[in-house]
Write a protein that holds these residues in place. Structure first.
Motif, PDB file in Angstrom:
ATOM      1  N   GLY A 245      28.128  25.645-104.773  1.00 10.23           N
ATOM      2  CA  GLY A 245      28.138  25.574-106.228  1.00 10.23           C
ATOM      3  C   GLY A 245      27.248  26.660-106.798  1.00 10.23           C
ATOM      4  O   GLY A 245      26.110  26.839-106.338  1.00 10.23           O
TER       5      GLY A 245
ATOM      6  N   ASP B  17      25.861  28.855-110.467  1.00  5.71           N
ATOM      7  CA  ASP B  17      25.766  28.932-111.920  1.00  5.71           C
ATOM      8  C   ASP B  17      24.675  29.927-112.287  1.00  5.71           C
ATOM      9  O   ASP B  17      23.807  30.252-111.463  1.00  5.71           O
ATOM     10  CB  ASP B  17      25.445  27.569-112.523  1.00  5.71           C
ATOM     11  CG  ASP B  17      25.767  27.493-114.010  1.00  5.71           C
ATOM     12  OD1 ASP B  17      26.235  28.508-114.575  1.00  5.71           O
ATOM     13  OD2 ASP B  17      25.541  26.435-114.610  1.00  5.71           O
TER      14      ASP B  17
ATOM     15  N   PHE C 235      21.756  30.634-115.282  1.00  5.73           N
ATOM     16  CA  PHE C 235      21.006  30.060-116.390  1.00  5.73           C
ATOM     17  C   PHE C 235      20.292  31.180-117.134  1.00  5.73           C
ATOM     18  O   PHE C 235      19.590  31.997-116.532  1.00  5.73           O
ATOM     19  CB  PHE C 235      19.979  29.049-115.855  1.00  5.73           C
ATOM     20  CG  PHE C 235      18.948  28.629-116.863  1.00  5.73           C
ATOM     21  CD1 PHE C 235      19.306  27.892-117.971  1.00  5.73           C
ATOM     22  CD2 PHE C 235      17.618  28.973-116.699  1.00  5.73           C
ATOM     23  CE1 PHE C 235      18.365  27.498-118.895  1.00  5.73           C
ATOM     24  CE2 PHE C 235      16.660  28.581-117.621  1.00  5.73           C
ATOM     25  CZ  PHE C 235      17.044  27.841-118.720  1.00  5.73           C
TER      26      PHE C 235
ATOM     27  N   SER D 127      18.008  36.252-116.747  1.00  6.40           N
ATOM     28  CA  SER D 127      18.995  35.316-116.223  1.00  6.40           C
ATOM     29  C   SER D 127      18.565  34.868-114.835  1.00  6.40           C
ATOM     30  O   SER D 127      18.051  35.652-114.051  1.00  6.40           O
ATOM     31  CB  SER D 127      20.377  35.970-116.154  1.00  6.40           C
ATOM     32  OG  SER D 127      20.855  36.297-117.438  1.00  6.40           O
TER      33      SER D 127
ATOM     34  N   GLU E 111      26.198  37.725-117.055  1.00  8.48           N
ATOM     35  CA  GLU E 111      27.051  36.568-116.834  1.00  8.48           C
ATOM     36  C   GLU E 111      27.635  36.520-115.430  1.00  8.48           C
ATOM     37  O   GLU E 111      28.038  35.457-114.963  1.00  8.48           O
ATOM     38  CB  GLU E 111      28.205  36.570-117.856  1.00  8.48           C
ATOM     39  CG  GLU E 111      27.766  36.600-119.311  1.00  8.48           C
ATOM     40  CD  GLU E 111      27.195  35.274-119.781  1.00  8.48           C
ATOM     41  OE1 GLU E 111      27.279  34.297-119.006  1.00  8.48           O
ATOM     42  OE2 GLU E 111      26.658  35.218-120.895  1.00  8.48           O
TER      43      GLU E 111
ATOM     44  N   TYR F  76      32.629  26.645-105.920  1.00  9.72           N
ATOM     45  CA  TYR F  76      32.821  26.255-107.312  1.00  9.72           C
ATOM     46  C   TYR F  76      31.838  27.060-108.158  1.00  9.72           C
ATOM     47  O   TYR F  76      30.632  26.867-108.076  1.00  9.72           O
ATOM     48  CB  TYR F  76      32.571  24.762-107.499  1.00  9.72           C
ATOM     49  CG  TYR F  76      33.606  23.873-106.845  1.00  9.72           C
ATOM     50  CD1 TYR F  76      34.832  23.642-107.460  1.00  9.72           C
ATOM     51  CD2 TYR F  76      33.352  23.270-105.617  1.00  9.72           C
ATOM     52  CE1 TYR F  76      35.784  22.833-106.871  1.00  9.72           C
ATOM     53  CE2 TYR F  76      34.304  22.457-105.019  1.00  9.72           C
ATOM     54  CZ  TYR F  76      35.522  22.238-105.653  1.00  9.72           C
ATOM     55  OH  TYR F  76      36.454  21.434-105.061  1.00  9.72           O
ATOM     56  N   ARG F  77      32.374  27.958-108.946  1.00  7.22           N
ATOM     57  CA  ARG F  77      31.532  28.863-109.763  1.00  7.22           C
ATOM     58  C   ARG F  77      31.582  28.438-111.218  1.00  7.22           C
ATOM     59  O   ARG F  77      32.615  28.518-111.885  1.00  7.22           O
ATOM     60  CB  ARG F  77      32.041  30.292-109.580  1.00  7.22           C
ATOM     61  CG  ARG F  77      31.401  31.317-110.506  1.00  7.22           C
ATOM     62  CD  ARG F  77      29.931  31.569-110.175  1.00  7.22           C
ATOM     63  NE  ARG F  77      29.527  32.819-110.798  1.00  7.22           N
ATOM     64  CZ  ARG F  77      29.030  32.896-112.037  1.00  7.22           C
ATOM     65  NH1 ARG F  77      28.826  31.801-112.746  1.00  7.22           N
ATOM     66  NH2 ARG F  77      28.708  34.078-112.531  1.00  7.22           N
ATOM     67  N   ASP F  78      30.462  27.976-111.723  1.00  4.02           N
ATOM     68  CA  ASP F  78      30.354  27.510-113.101  1.00  4.02           C
ATOM     69  C   ASP F  78      29.783  28.619-113.978  1.00  4.02           C
ATOM     70  O   ASP F  78      29.164  29.561-113.492  1.00  4.02           O
ATOM     71  CB  ASP F  78      29.453  26.281-113.154  1.00  4.02           C
ATOM     72  CG  ASP F  78      29.628  25.501-114.440  1.00  4.02           C
ATOM     73  OD1 ASP F  78      30.485  25.882-115.265  1.00  4.02           O
ATOM     74  OD2 ASP F  78      28.901  24.511-114.636  1.00  4.02           O
ATOM     75  N   GLY F  79      29.989  28.488-115.267  1.00  4.58           N
ATOM     76  CA  GLY F  79      29.303  29.348-116.223  1.00  4.58           C
ATOM     77  C   GLY F  79      29.898  30.719-116.448  1.00  4.58           C
ATOM     78  O   GLY F  79      29.183  31.628-116.887  1.00  4.58           O
TER      79      GLY F  79
ATOM     80  N   THR G 178      36.741  28.596-110.313  1.00  2.00           N
ATOM     81  CA  THR G 178      35.865  28.612-111.483  1.00  2.00           C
ATOM     82  C   THR G 178      35.919  27.260-112.177  1.00  2.00           C
ATOM     83  O   THR G 178      36.932  26.561-112.154  1.00  2.00           O
ATOM     84  CB  THR G 178      36.254  29.716-112.479  1.00  2.00           C
ATOM     85  OG1 THR G 178      37.583  29.475-112.958  1.00  2.00           O
ATOM     86  CG2 THR G 178      36.199  31.075-111.812  1.00  2.00           C
TER      87      THR G 178
ATOM     88  N   ALA H   4      34.994  25.252-115.859  1.00  2.00           N
ATOM     89  CA  ALA H   4      34.693  25.444-117.284  1.00  2.00           C
ATOM     90  C   ALA H   4      34.937  24.138-118.032  1.00  2.00           C
ATOM     91  O   ALA H   4      36.017  23.542-117.929  1.00  2.00           O
ATOM     92  CB  ALA H   4      35.561  26.551-117.874  1.00  2.00           C
TER      93      ALA H   4
ATOM     94  N   THR I  60      37.406  18.925-117.533  1.00  3.92           N
ATOM     95  CA  THR I  60      36.940  20.165-116.914  1.00  3.92           C
ATOM     96  C   THR I  60      38.125  20.980-116.432  1.00  3.92           C
ATOM     97  O   THR I  60      39.067  20.441-115.849  1.00  3.92           O
ATOM     98  CB  THR I  60      36.014  19.849-115.726  1.00  3.92           C
ATOM     99  OG1 THR I  60      34.945  19.003-116.176  1.00  3.92           O
ATOM    100  CG2 THR I  60      35.419  21.126-115.149  1.00  3.92           C
TER     101      THR I  60
END
Length: 281
Positions: free
Chosen positions: A86, A88, A90, A105, A134, A168-171, A201, A203, A253
């Motif tokens: 996982g 993300d 921030f 970041s 990002e 799983y890539r969030d953000g 991804t 979202a 999601t």
């Protein structure tokens, strides 16, 4: 089996160092955990928040959510070691970084290897970027965050090797989705080598009115409801509602598969199988 629920609050609100320390300890002893930022909550609401979080977790996959038998749900995964990652980014505020600018970041990657006997091993990798960004960057092995993550895992858990991986890539904002689909899977390929993997991804969608009709009445959709679809340019995407709700307005999601290792259909989850795997994890 035990589960740790930690409510984080101190004089300055959320303490990121405590979070990283606690998750590291829980991961080393194999204890499933959830840490919650409580800086905006009053002490009188602590128990209420804790109960709601536990209720959501149990509503998702039942009381044995920490030991899901993937082999029963997806036969091709029986006896396989699955590497879940996982990721993300921030965007820290000035008070968090202690710097004069507000452009820092922080990248976080967490990896869990689920072994065939139901046990699991965990590691994590964190790094600070000097500029706000990002996407992940690092073409060389010494700067590639996925390479650093797997190297750290091998150092902490020598001799363990996954049969397949799911990232799983969030953000990732929509405007960077195309660029991310080109760069980040390439970075992951250098880290995984010959191990087949999928890059997905994640979202969160805005409020959406979804409901089911039952006995002439409208009611909230049950946990685990999903629908295939997405943008016309997406080859594989689906929406999944994994949280319990009493309302017909929900926030499903959106998952999009940006990459899967070619010619690995015999081991990588298919479209419907990925939905089951995602909901179970």
């Amino acid at each position: 089996q035990y589960y740790a629920l930690v409510l984080l609050r101190d004089g300055n609100g959320y303490d990121a160092s405590k979070y990283a320390e606690l998750k590291g300890i829980f991961g080393q002893v194999g204890l499933v955990s959830q840490c919650i930022d409580m800086k905006k909550q009053q002490p009188a609401r602590y128990i209420i928040v804790a109960k709601n979080v536990v209720r959501q977790l149990f509503a998702k996959v039942g009381e044995n959510f920490w030991d899901v038998n993937f082999g029963c749900r997806i036969p091709k995964l029986k006896g396989k070691s699955i590497f879940f990652v996982g990721g993300d980014i921030f965007h820290a505020k000035r008070r968090t970084t202690g710097q004069s600018n507000n452009k820092c970041s922080i990248l976080g990657l967490v990896a869990i290897l689920r072994l065939p006997d139901g046990t699991w091993k965990q590691t994590d990798y964190w790094c600070k970027q000097n500029t706000r960004q990002e996407l992940l960057y690092g073409a060389q092995e010494d700067t590639n965050p996925f390479c650093k993550l797997l190297l750290k895992f091998q150092e902490e858990h020598p001799g363990l090797k996954p049969d397949l991986g799911v990232i799983y890539r969030d953000g990732i904002p929509d405007r960077f989705l195309k660029e991310a689909g080109t760069k980040e899977p390439e970075m992951a390929k250098k880290a995984f080598g010959s191990v087949p993997f999928m890059f997905v991804t994640v979202a969160k969608q805005g409020p959406t009115r979804l409901y089911q009709r039952y006995n002439g009445q409208h009611r909230a959709i049950p946990v685990g409801t999903f629908a295939h679809g997405g943008n016309a340019t997406e080859a594989e995407a689906f929406y999944l509602q994994s949280a319990e709700t009493n309302h017909t307005v929900v926030s499903p999601t959106h998952y999009t598969v940006l990459y899967r290792t070619p010619n690995a259909e015999h081991i990588l989850p298919g479209k419907n199988e990925l939905v089951m795997l995602t909901h179970a994890t």
